[in-house]
Write a protein that holds these residues in place. Sequence first.
Motif, mmCIF file in Angstrom:
data_model
loop_
_atom_site.group_PDB
_atom_site.id
_atom_site.type_symbol
_atom_site.label_atom_id
_atom_site.label_comp_id
_atom_site.label_asym_id
_atom_site.label_seq_id
_atom_site.Cartn_x
_atom_site.Cartn_y
_atom_site.Cartn_z
ATOM 1 N N LEU A 182 -7.671 8.395 5.326
ATOM 2 C CA LEU A 182 -7.470 9.201 4.117
ATOM 3 C C LEU A 182 -8.694 10.080 3.860
ATOM 4 N N SER A 183 -9.851 9.437 3.887
ATOM 5 C CA SER A 183 -11.088 10.164 3.624
ATOM 6 C C SER A 183 -11.354 11.206 4.715
ATOM 7 N N TYR A 184 -11.031 10.828 5.955
ATOM 8 C CA TYR A 184 -11.214 11.745 7.083
ATOM 9 C C TYR A 184 -10.338 12.985 6.918
ATOM 10 N N LEU A 219 3.043 9.242 -5.765
ATOM 11 C CA LEU A 219 3.717 10.488 -5.400
ATOM 12 C C LEU A 219 4.866 10.805 -6.340
ATOM 13 N N LEU A 233 -12.378 6.693 14.876
ATOM 14 C CA LEU A 233 -12.009 6.156 13.559
ATOM 15 C C LEU A 233 -11.560 4.702 13.669
ATOM 16 N N PHE A 286 -16.945 10.953 2.853
ATOM 17 C CA PHE A 286 -16.531 10.406 4.151
ATOM 18 C C PHE A 286 -17.717 9.766 4.872
ATOM 19 N N PRO A 321 -19.272 23.879 4.794
ATOM 20 C CA PRO A 321 -18.154 23.925 3.845
ATOM 21 C C PRO A 321 -17.710 22.523 3.439
ATOM 22 N N GLY A 322 -17.159 22.409 2.256
ATOM 23 C CA GLY A 322 -16.589 21.143 1.772
ATOM 24 C C GLY A 322 -17.565 19.984 1.719
ATOM 25 N N ASN A 381 -12.693 24.670 8.030
ATOM 26 C CA ASN A 381 -13.343 25.873 7.538
ATOM 27 C C ASN A 381 -14.512 26.314 8.406
ATOM 28 N N SER A 400 -16.375 16.368 -0.138
ATOM 29 C CA SER A 400 -15.528 15.393 0.565
ATOM 30 C C SER A 400 -16.206 14.905 1.838
ATOM 31 N N LEU A 401 -17.021 15.778 2.445
ATOM 32 C CA LEU A 401 -17.759 15.375 3.651
ATOM 33 C C LEU A 401 -18.722 14.231 3.323
ATOM 34 N N LEU A 441 0.840 -1.200 0.000
ATOM 35 C CA LEU A 441 0.000 0.000 0.000
ATOM 36 C C LEU A 441 0.876 1.251 0.000
ATOM 37 N N ARG A 484 -0.789 16.613 1.296
ATOM 38 C CA ARG A 484 0.613 16.374 0.990
ATOM 39 C C ARG A 484 1.435 16.164 2.264
ATOM 40 N N ALA A 517 -6.520 2.701 6.606
ATOM 41 C CA ALA A 517 -5.855 3.579 5.636
ATOM 42 C C ALA A 517 -6.891 4.398 4.873
ATOM 43 N N LEU A 518 -7.945 3.707 4.415
ATOM 44 C CA LEU A 518 -8.964 4.401 3.622
ATOM 45 C C LEU A 518 -9.724 5.413 4.455
ATOM 46 N N ILE A 519 -10.121 5.000 5.660
ATOM 47 C CA ILE A 519 -10.986 5.885 6.436
ATOM 48 C C ILE A 519 -10.211 7.099 6.935
ATOM 49 N N LEU A 530 1.409 12.678 3.515
ATOM 50 C CA LEU A 530 2.295 11.794 2.762
ATOM 51 C C LEU A 530 3.749 12.013 3.164
ATOM 52 N N ILE A 552 -9.143 14.324 4.145
ATOM 53 C CA ILE A 552 -9.640 15.192 3.068
ATOM 54 C C ILE A 552 -10.891 15.933 3.550
ATOM 55 N N MET A 553 -11.745 15.197 4.291
ATOM 56 C CA MET A 553 -12.960 15.820 4.820
ATOM 57 C C MET A 553 -12.587 16.948 5.784
ATOM 58 N N GLY A 555 -11.579 20.067 4.010
ATOM 59 C CA GLY A 555 -12.659 20.802 3.362
ATOM 60 C C GLY A 555 -13.665 21.357 4.349
ATOM 61 N N THR A 556 -13.975 20.592 5.385
ATOM 62 C CA THR A 556 -15.086 20.947 6.262
ATOM 63 C C THR A 556 -14.619 21.471 7.622
ATOM 64 N N LEU A 585 -18.575 6.423 3.433
ATOM 65 C CA LEU A 585 -17.596 5.415 3.854
ATOM 66 C C LEU A 585 -17.870 4.958 5.286
ATOM 67 N N ILE A 639 -10.233 9.063 -3.982
ATOM 68 C CA ILE A 639 -10.920 8.733 -2.730
ATOM 69 C C ILE A 639 -12.382 8.366 -2.954
ATOM 70 N N LEU A 694 -3.315 7.624 6.632
ATOM 71 C CA LEU A 694 -3.032 8.544 5.531
ATOM 72 C C LEU A 694 -3.730 9.879 5.782
#
Lengths: 316, 385
Positions: B148-150, A126, B131, A297, A289-290, B160, A293-294, A118, B266, B144-146, B269, B152-153, B156-157, A300, A248, B89
Amino acid sequence: MTDRLRTALIGGGVALVVVVLLFIFGLQRALIFGLVGGATYSLVALGLVLVYKSSGVFNFAQGEFGTVAVFALFLLTTNDVPYGLAIIGALVVAAVMGLLTERLVVRPLFDAPRVTLLVASAGVSLLAIGVEIWFGEAKLRNVDKALPRQGRFKIFNASISDQELLLIFTLIVLGVLLALFFNRTNLGLAILGASQEPVATELVGISVRRLSSFTWAIAALLGGLAGVLTIPIANSFGPGALTAGVLIPSFTAAVVGGMTSLPGAFLGGIIVGVVQSVAVTADFLEDVPGQSSLSVFVVLVIVLTIRPQGLLGKSA
Amino acid sequence: MATEVTPEADETALVDTPDEHGHHAQPHTPSTAGWAGRGVVVLLISWLVLLFPLSRDVSDLRLYGLAVIYAIIGLSLNVLLGYTGQISLGHQAFVGIGAFASAYMVSVQGQPFFVAVLVSMVIGALQALVLGAISLRVRGLYFALITLSYGIMAEGTLFNIEKYTGGSAGQAAPLPEPFETPHKFYYLCLLFLAAVVWVDWRLMKTKGGRALLALRENPRVAATLGIDVKLYTLVAFVVSGVFAGLGGALFAHNSEIVVSNTYEFRLALVFVIMTTVGGLRSRTGVIVGSAFFALLGYLIEHEYTFPLVGWHLNIESLLAKLPGPDLTAELAPLVLGPLLLLITLIQYPGGIGQQLRPLTGWLRGNRFDIHDRGDKEVVVADVRA
C-alpha cells in the motif's frame, strides 16, 4: 526490565541527537509542524492499534469513520446546530457506523481468515467513499473550527492555533485513559484476553461478541474524534479525506510503535509526523517529487527491516 | 494418462476429493446429443470472444483489450490472494511501473515491443522480490501495508521522474508493429492471457504449486512437513509480479500512452475487488470478474435493444430511478463495486467462479448439477495470519 530501560535510554538518546541535528540544520520549524501533524497520525493509530490488539485485524475503515463524522459535523453545523452538540452528533454517527460495521461485516466473518477481514474493512471504507461521492460529489467543503483563534503563540516561528492545542491535549488525555483502561479495568483486560484466547474467554463467562461490538464502537469513536479535530485545521475536506492522506502514515505510525502498543502508536505518530515534515521542508530533498509519501514508505521499510516488532512491540 | 484418476484441468479446486453426492465417483460419459449441446455453448463463447469484436469499432476494441488485460492482472492478484493468502494493495504500482518501463523501452530506447514486455516482466519480478523479502520477515499481513505504502510512494515519486516517465505529459506507447490496429492488438492480448492461464495452471501442478496449496491450508502444518513457507510465498510474489508487469506493458500499448494518474490507488482497489468478486482460486471466475469490472461503466451506459420484441434497456436510466442523486455510469461502479465485494465476502466467498461451477462442470463432461459448488468449499484464504 533492564532491557526495557536500555531501549528507553537508546531511544531517548537517538531522539535527542535528532532534535539537536534538526536545530543545527535550521529545521526547528519543521520539528514543530511535525509534532502537530504527528498528533493526527497518533490519534488515528490509537484506533488502529485498539482494533488490532483486540481482533488482529488491520482496519482499513478507520480513516472513513473520521470522514463520515466530519460529513455529519458539516451537515449539523450548516443547519445551525450549536458546535458542541454537532460534535457529539458527529461522534454518535461515527460510533453507529462502527457498530454497524461490526454487526454486518465483522461478525459474519468472525471465524474467517484475517486477510478476509482486511479486504472487508477496505470494502467498508470504499463503500463509504462511494456513498460520500454519490451524495456529496467529489468537491471540497469547508468546516468550522471548534476554537477559531489562530496563532495563540509561536515556537521557532511556527504559530500554533487553538484547534491544534485542543488536538494535542485530547490526544494526551486519550492516551492516558486508554492505557489505564487496558491495564486497570476488567473490561480492558477482558478485551486483551479475548484477543489471545477467545475460547477460554467465553468459558469464563465473558461474551466475546459483545466485547467485539464494544471495541469497534470505541475505535470508530476514536476515528470520529480524529476527523472532527484534525479536518478543521486544514479547513477543507472531500470524500475519503482521512483515508487518502492520513491512513497510511497512521498505519506506519502504528507499525513503528509495534502495532499492539498504545504508547507506541503515540510515539510512532510523532516520529512519522516529524520525518514527513522534515522531508517536505528540507532543502536537499527539494528536487525529489512526492517527498511526503516517499518518506513514509522509507520509514516503514526501515522499521520492518531493522526492528520488525516495532519500537515498543513484543517480538514477532 | 492411465494413472490419472482425478478430473484434469480442474479450475476451482486444485485438490480433488469425491463430492458428497457421489456423482463424479464414476466418470460420466455424455451422449452424442450431450456433446453437441456442449459444443454449441463452446462455439457461442468462442464467437463472443473471437468473432463478435471484429464487428465493433476501434474505441470498443480498446475497452475489450482492457478487459483482457484486467483478466491478466486479476490472475496476477489471484496468485497472491488466492494461493498465498497475502494481499497486495499496491498493484497499481506494479502495473504502472510495467507500463512505464515498456513505454520507455519502446519510445526512448527504440527497442522492439517484445523486448520491452520482457523488461517489464523482469522489473515486476524484482519489485515483488524486494518488497516480499522486507515484509516476509514479520508474521502477519505486513505485505498489505508495505505494498500500500509502496503504491502511494510510486504515484508521488517514481511516476514523476521526468527522465523515465515524461512527467505529467506522459510517455507515448505506440501499438507494436505487426499488431498496429486495436483489433489485432486485442487478439495479441488474448494470446498473452492464454499464456498466463497456461503458466498459472502448470505452476500449480508442480511441487512448488502443491506446496503453496498446502501452506494456504495451514502454514504451520506445511512448515512442519518441511515446506519452506517463506520461500514459496516469495516465489508466488515473484510470479504475481511478472504477470502484473506483463499486464502493465499491455495496458500501456493498449491505450497508446502512459500517463501517471491512470495508475492511481483507486485502480489497486478495483483490482482487489474484481479478483475477489470473480472468485479466488478459480481462473474462470477471476477472468470473468475482471472483464466484468473493466466493462462495468460501459455495460451500464450501453443501450441494449432486443430486435425481435423491440425492447430497449438502459441500466443507467434504471439506476436514475433510485432515491438520491443520479447514480451515473461513472459513479455506479464506485458504489456497486464495494457492495459486491462485501456481499461476496460475507455471503458467497467463492465468487462468480463458484456460481459458474455448474456450467463449467457440465462443459467439462459432467452431468449438469445446479448444486455443484466445486469439490471443496472455497474461502478467501485459509491462511491464519
